[in-house]
Design a protein around this motif. Structure first.
Motif, PDB file in Angstrom:
ATOM      1  N   HIS A   1     -82.740 -41.601  -8.691  1.00  0.00           N
ATOM      2  CA  HIS A   1     -83.114 -42.897  -9.230  1.00  0.00           C
ATOM      3  C   HIS A   1     -84.114 -42.769 -10.372  1.00  0.00           C
ATOM      4  CE1 HIS A   1     -81.216 -44.173  -5.446  1.00  0.00           C
ATOM      5  NE2 HIS A   1     -80.851 -45.202  -6.177  1.00  0.00           N
TER       6      HIS A   1
ATOM      7  N   ARG B   1     -89.300 -46.621  -0.821  1.00  0.00           N
ATOM      8  CA  ARG B   1     -89.982 -45.580  -1.591  1.00  0.00           C
ATOM      9  C   ARG B   1     -90.945 -44.800  -0.697  1.00  0.00           C
ATOM     10  NH1 ARG B   1     -92.597 -48.572  -5.097  1.00  0.00           N
ATOM     11  NH2 ARG B   1     -94.680 -48.381  -4.179  1.00  0.00           N
TER      12      ARG B   1
ATOM     13  N   GLN C   1     -91.301 -34.407   2.663  1.00  0.00           N
ATOM     14  CA  GLN C   1     -90.593 -35.675   2.782  1.00  0.00           C
ATOM     15  C   GLN C   1     -89.414 -35.530   3.734  1.00  0.00           C
ATOM     16  OE1 GLN C   1     -90.523 -36.125  -1.835  1.00  0.00           O
ATOM     17  NE2 GLN C   1     -90.280 -38.180  -1.004  1.00  0.00           N
TER      18      GLN C   1
ATOM     19  N   ARG D   1     -85.737 -48.402 -10.187  1.00  0.00           N
ATOM     20  CA  ARG D   1     -86.985 -48.394  -9.429  1.00  0.00           C
ATOM     21  C   ARG D   1     -86.701 -48.381  -7.930  1.00  0.00           C
ATOM     22  NH1 ARG D   1     -91.627 -53.167  -9.218  1.00  0.00           N
ATOM     23  NH2 ARG D   1     -92.742 -52.278  -7.446  1.00  0.00           N
ATOM     24  N   LEU D   2     -87.516 -47.629  -7.191  1.00  0.00           N
ATOM     25  CA  LEU D   2     -87.505 -47.698  -5.732  1.00  0.00           C
ATOM     26  C   LEU D   2     -88.672 -48.568  -5.278  1.00  0.00           C
ATOM     27  CD1 LEU D   2     -86.687 -43.980  -4.850  1.00  0.00           C
ATOM     28  CD2 LEU D   2     -85.131 -45.923  -5.091  1.00  0.00           C
ATOM     29  N   TRP D   3     -88.444 -49.340  -4.219  1.00  0.00           N
ATOM     30  CA  TRP D   3     -89.398 -50.353  -3.793  1.00  0.00           C
ATOM     31  C   TRP D   3     -90.004 -49.971  -2.450  1.00  0.00           C
ATOM     32  CZ3 TRP D   3     -89.820 -54.703  -7.109  1.00  0.00           C
ATOM     33  CH2 TRP D   3     -88.878 -54.717  -8.148  1.00  0.00           C
ATOM     34  N   SER D   4     -91.242 -50.375  -2.260  1.00  0.00           N
ATOM     35  CA  SER D   4     -91.947 -50.046  -1.026  1.00  0.00           C
ATOM     36  C   SER D   4     -91.550 -50.996   0.099  1.00  0.00           C
ATOM     37  CB  SER D   4     -93.459 -50.120  -1.240  1.00  0.00           C
ATOM     38  OG  SER D   4     -93.869 -51.470  -1.411  1.00  0.00           O
TER      39      SER D   4
ATOM     40  N   GLU E   1     -84.950 -39.975  -4.513  1.00  0.00           N
ATOM     41  CA  GLU E   1     -86.010 -40.266  -5.471  1.00  0.00           C
ATOM     42  C   GLU E   1     -85.665 -39.745  -6.865  1.00  0.00           C
ATOM     43  OE1 GLU E   1     -90.340 -38.313  -6.313  1.00  0.00           O
ATOM     44  OE2 GLU E   1     -89.835 -38.740  -4.227  1.00  0.00           O
TER      45      GLU E   1
ATOM     46  N   HIS F   1     -82.080 -52.362  -4.098  1.00  0.00           N
ATOM     47  CA  HIS F   1     -83.106 -51.740  -4.936  1.00  0.00           C
ATOM     48  C   HIS F   1     -82.657 -51.669  -6.394  1.00  0.00           C
ATOM     49  CE1 HIS F   1     -80.475 -48.348  -3.902  1.00  0.00           C
ATOM     50  NE2 HIS F   1     -80.900 -47.770  -5.004  1.00  0.00           N
TER      51      HIS F   1
ATOM     52  N   SER G   1     -84.131 -53.860  -9.552  1.00  0.00           N
ATOM     53  CA  SER G   1     -84.676 -53.170 -10.730  1.00  0.00           C
ATOM     54  C   SER G   1     -84.162 -53.802 -12.016  1.00  0.00           C
ATOM     55  CB  SER G   1     -84.296 -51.687 -10.693  1.00  0.00           C
ATOM     56  OG  SER G   1     -84.862 -51.048  -9.567  1.00  0.00           O
TER      57      SER G   1
ATOM     58  N   SER H   1     -84.654 -37.784   1.105  1.00  0.00           N
ATOM     59  CA  SER H   1     -85.587 -38.611   0.351  1.00  0.00           C
ATOM     60  C   SER H   1     -85.861 -38.053  -1.044  1.00  0.00           C
ATOM     61  CB  SER H   1     -86.891 -38.783   1.130  1.00  0.00           C
ATOM     62  OG  SER H   1     -87.803 -39.582   0.423  1.00  0.00           O
TER      63      SER H   1
ATOM     64  N   THR I   1     -93.526 -41.195  -0.951  1.00  0.00           N
ATOM     65  CA  THR I   1     -94.106 -40.259  -1.920  1.00  0.00           C
ATOM     66  C   THR I   1     -94.758 -39.098  -1.206  1.00  0.00           C
ATOM     67  OG1 THR I   1     -96.206 -41.475  -1.976  1.00  0.00           O
ATOM     68  CG2 THR I   1     -94.538 -42.081  -3.608  1.00  0.00           C
TER      69      THR I   1
END
Length: 336
Positions: free
Chosen positions: A295, A275, A284, A301-304, A292, A242, A246, A288, A277
């Motif tokens: 970062h 990621r 959460q 960036r966190l990715w899905s 979050e 991740h 980024s 987590s 939310t």
């Protein structure tokens, strides 16, 4: 991934998200330090293995008393044993170490960086490395799946890109006894200590450790000159893609670079956080929110889950196994 909201409804019709209490915040901070101290004493490993732990010094007594009052240990004279909650904490001590010791310098810089867009990560590398290995170790069935895939294939060379303290490759070397392993990490002190450790454990003939960046979108790193790149058949990366993605143009860009470094790759193993939310931390999975916020502070960036899946497919990799840990941590074994 968006998690389901959970709210408290008041008599006037308004709603309020569940909140952490002052006790959660203050006592949790203290307990975190005690958990790491007990880990440095070796208590959690011994207790999980059924080895009796005996309190023998005044400082050990202080730590044992605090963890007993926190409900994580039971004292029977000078001997300790785990409660149910303590067993859970012992298994997850890697997360505690990363947040309490490894990431603490980054959080401490927030006050002096009020006007900044981001705070470059300032970590304690030894604690981050050890914590990451412990996080991987707590789910032995996941490492067993990786080791099984290596052992079932023709012997080759597996490289761990961002190997931390080489704990993962040491464990995998026992599961795939005919495989050769290489570990690379940017922290030279961590690699120096790990090299000594591998030699002491008799693994130096099968595990080579190198220092350097594994960011494939930068200039070609010099450590590659020490590797027979054509011989590398499996590339692994845990808890790092991740960040590299980024800084390096996305997940596919980083993976494509590794594929160019090692043209005969037939397997890739990616373990990383995805990621999630939710408006409230209490909605959460634990860890987590910390993941979050850390970062967000550092600008990474966190990715899905969908973005990882799309990048794998774009490059022609097929998912052979997928293992989820606490929803947000996913290990994927890919082949082509």
């Amino acid at each position: 991934m968006t998690l389901t909201d959970s709210t408290t409804r008041h008599t006037d019709g308004t709603t309020e998200l569940p909140a952490m209490s002052m006790r959660d915040i203050v006592d949790g901070h203290t307990a975190g330090h005690l958990v790491v101290a007990a880990d440095d004493y070796g208590w959690w490993t011994d207790l999980l293995d059924g080895v009796p732990v005996h309190v023998s010094t005044p400082m050990e007594d202080v730590v044992a008393d605090g963890l007993t009052r926190a409900g994580l240990l039971i004292r029977e004279g000078e001997t300790l044993r785990l409660t149910v909650a303590g067993r859970d904490v012992a298994a997850h001590r890697g997360f505690v170490r990363v947040t309490v010791r490894g990431w603490e310098p980054t959080f401490r810089r927030l006050a002096s960086a009020r006007e900044a867009d981001r705070v470059p990560a300032a970590t304690e590398p030894d604690n981050v490395a050890r914590g990451c290995t412990d996080i991987a170790r707590r789910r032995p069935e996941i490492l067993a799946a990786v080791g099984g895939a290596l052992a079932a294939d023709e012997p080759g060379v597996t490289i761990d890109l961002g190997c931390a303290d080489a704990g993962r490759v040491a464990l995998l070397s026992a599961l795939a006894p005919h495989e050769q392993f290489i570990g690379v990490d940017i922290e030279d002190g961590v690699i120096a200590d790990a090299t000594v450790d591998m030699a002491a454990r008799g693994l130096a003939q099968r595990i080579s450790l190198l220092t350097g960046s594994v960011q494939s979108t930068d200039d070609r790193p010099s450590w590659l000159d020490e590797v027979d790149c054509d011989a590398v058949t499996t590339a692994m990366s845990f808890f790092l893609l991740h960040q590299l993605a980024s800084d390096g143009g996305g997940i596919a860009a980083v993976l494509r670079g590794w594929m160019e470094w090692f043209p005969n790759l037939r397997r890739v193993v990616i373990g990383d956080g995805i990621r999630l939310t939710a408006p409230s931390w209490t909605q959460q999975p634990w860890f987590s929110p910390t993941y979050e916020i850390y970062h967000a502070i550092t600008g990474v960036r966190l990715w899905s889950d969908e973005e990882y899946t799309a990048a794998f497919a774009e490059l022609g990799w097929t998912v052979r196994q997928r293992h989820s840990d606490h929803t947000m941590l996913v290990t994927t074994i890919l082949e082509r």
